[in-house]
Write a protein that holds these residues in place. Sequence first.
Motif, short mmCIF file in Angstrom:
data_model
loop_
_atom_site.label_atom_id
_atom_site.label_comp_id
_atom_site.label_asym_id
_atom_site.label_seq_id
_atom_site.Cartn_x
_atom_site.Cartn_y
_atom_site.Cartn_z
N ILE A 129 -18.75 10.18 2.86
CA ILE A 129 -19.34 10.40 4.19
C ILE A 129 -19.90 11.81 4.32
O ILE A 129 -21.00 12.01 4.85
CB ILE A 129 -18.31 10.10 5.29
N SER A 130 -19.17 12.81 3.82
CA SER A 130 -19.68 14.18 3.93
C SER A 130 -20.90 14.41 3.04
O SER A 130 -21.81 15.16 3.40
CB SER A 130 -18.58 15.19 3.60
N THR A 131 -20.94 13.74 1.89
CA THR A 131 -22.11 13.86 1.02
C THR A 131 -23.33 13.22 1.68
O THR A 131 -24.43 13.79 1.66
CB THR A 131 -21.84 13.19 -0.34
N ILE A 132 -23.15 12.06 2.26
CA ILE A 132 -24.25 11.40 2.97
C ILE A 132 -24.68 12.23 4.17
O ILE A 132 -25.88 12.38 4.45
CB ILE A 132 -23.85 9.97 3.38
N GLY A 133 -23.71 12.80 4.88
CA GLY A 133 -24.04 13.67 6.01
C GLY A 133 -24.85 14.88 5.59
O GLY A 133 -25.78 15.30 6.29
N ASN A 134 -24.52 15.44 4.45
CA ASN A 134 -25.27 16.58 3.94
C ASN A 134 -26.68 16.19 3.54
O ASN A 134 -27.65 16.93 3.77
CB ASN A 134 -24.53 17.20 2.76
N MET A 135 -26.84 14.99 2.96
CA MET A 135 -28.18 14.52 2.61
C MET A 135 -29.02 14.28 3.86
O MET A 135 -30.20 14.64 3.89
CB MET A 135 -28.10 13.25 1.77
N VAL A 162 0.86 -1.18 0.00
CA VAL A 162 0.00 0.00 0.00
C VAL A 162 0.89 1.23 0.00
O VAL A 162 1.76 1.38 0.85
CB VAL A 162 -0.93 0.00 1.23
N THR A 163 0.69 2.10 -0.96
CA THR A 163 1.48 3.32 -1.04
C THR A 163 0.74 4.46 -0.36
O THR A 163 -0.47 4.39 -0.12
CB THR A 163 1.75 3.69 -2.51
N TRP A 164 1.47 5.49 -0.06
CA TRP A 164 0.86 6.67 0.57
C TRP A 164 -0.14 7.30 -0.38
O TRP A 164 -1.19 7.78 0.02
CB TRP A 164 1.95 7.67 0.97
N ASP A 165 0.17 7.31 -1.67
CA ASP A 165 -0.73 7.90 -2.66
C ASP A 165 -2.05 7.15 -2.72
O ASP A 165 -3.12 7.76 -2.76
CB ASP A 165 -0.05 7.90 -4.03
N GLY A 166 -1.99 5.84 -2.70
CA GLY A 166 -3.21 5.04 -2.73
C GLY A 166 -4.03 5.21 -1.46
O GLY A 166 -5.26 5.27 -1.50
N PHE A 167 -3.34 5.28 -0.32
CA PHE A 167 -4.03 5.48 0.95
C PHE A 167 -4.72 6.84 0.98
O PHE A 167 -5.87 6.96 1.40
CB PHE A 167 -3.05 5.36 2.11
N ALA A 168 -4.02 7.88 0.52
CA ALA A 168 -4.59 9.23 0.53
C ALA A 168 -5.80 9.32 -0.40
O ALA A 168 -6.82 9.93 -0.04
CB ALA A 168 -3.53 10.25 0.12
N GLY A 219 -16.83 19.88 -0.76
CA GLY A 219 -16.17 20.69 -1.79
C GLY A 219 -14.65 20.59 -1.72
O GLY A 219 -13.97 20.49 -2.75
N LEU A 220 -14.11 20.61 -0.51
CA LEU A 220 -12.67 20.54 -0.34
C LEU A 220 -12.12 19.18 -0.77
O LEU A 220 -11.12 19.11 -1.50
CB LEU A 220 -12.30 20.81 1.12
N SER A 221 -12.77 18.11 -0.36
CA SER A 221 -12.28 16.78 -0.75
C SER A 221 -12.42 16.55 -2.25
O SER A 221 -11.53 15.96 -2.88
CB SER A 221 -12.97 15.68 0.05
N ALA A 222 -13.50 17.02 -2.85
CA ALA A 222 -13.66 16.88 -4.30
C ALA A 222 -12.60 17.69 -5.03
O ALA A 222 -12.02 17.23 -6.03
CB ALA A 222 -15.06 17.32 -4.72
N SER A 223 -12.31 18.89 -4.54
CA SER A 223 -11.28 19.72 -5.17
C SER A 223 -9.90 19.07 -5.07
O SER A 223 -9.14 19.08 -6.05
CB SER A 223 -11.24 21.09 -4.50
N ALA A 235 -8.71 7.52 1.27
CA ALA A 235 -9.22 8.32 2.39
C ALA A 235 -10.01 9.51 1.90
O ALA A 235 -11.06 9.85 2.47
CB ALA A 235 -8.06 8.77 3.28
N LEU A 236 -9.55 10.16 0.84
CA LEU A 236 -10.29 11.30 0.30
C LEU A 236 -11.65 10.88 -0.25
O LEU A 236 -12.64 11.59 -0.07
CB LEU A 236 -9.47 12.00 -0.79
N TRP A 237 -11.70 9.75 -0.95
CA TRP A 237 -12.98 9.26 -1.45
C TRP A 237 -13.93 8.92 -0.30
O TRP A 237 -15.13 9.19 -0.37
CB TRP A 237 -12.79 8.04 -2.35
N LEU A 238 -13.37 8.34 0.75
CA LEU A 238 -14.18 8.00 1.91
C LEU A 238 -14.74 9.25 2.57
O LEU A 238 -15.93 9.31 2.92
CB LEU A 238 -13.36 7.19 2.90
#
Length: 85
Positions: free
Chosen positions: A44-50, A28-34, A70-74, A37-40
């Motif tokens: 979660i934030s999209t579901i929380g907003n819904m 597992v590389t740091w890039d894959g982990f990051a 917005g920040l994670s998508a950006s 984590a960003l997708w997660l």
Amino acid sequence: MTTTDPYRLDGLAGSTDPAQPDSPREGVTWDGFARTALWLVLVISTIGNMVASYSTASTQVHLVCGAVTGLSASVLVVRHLRGRR
């Protein structure tokens, strides 16, 4: 004409054929982990907003969830565009 079978599994790690060396396993590389984590965080934030939209949540909850989404998508878009170079 020689063809190869695309469904043949040769050269995999743990192969019983002694002529085929085991291929090194990728860790597992740091890039894959990051990225994961960003997708997660995005999901979660999209579901929380819904959930906040359907319940009687305050405006601050909507703003926080929207800002995190917005920040994670950006960040995901920027990482994707930088990875293409």
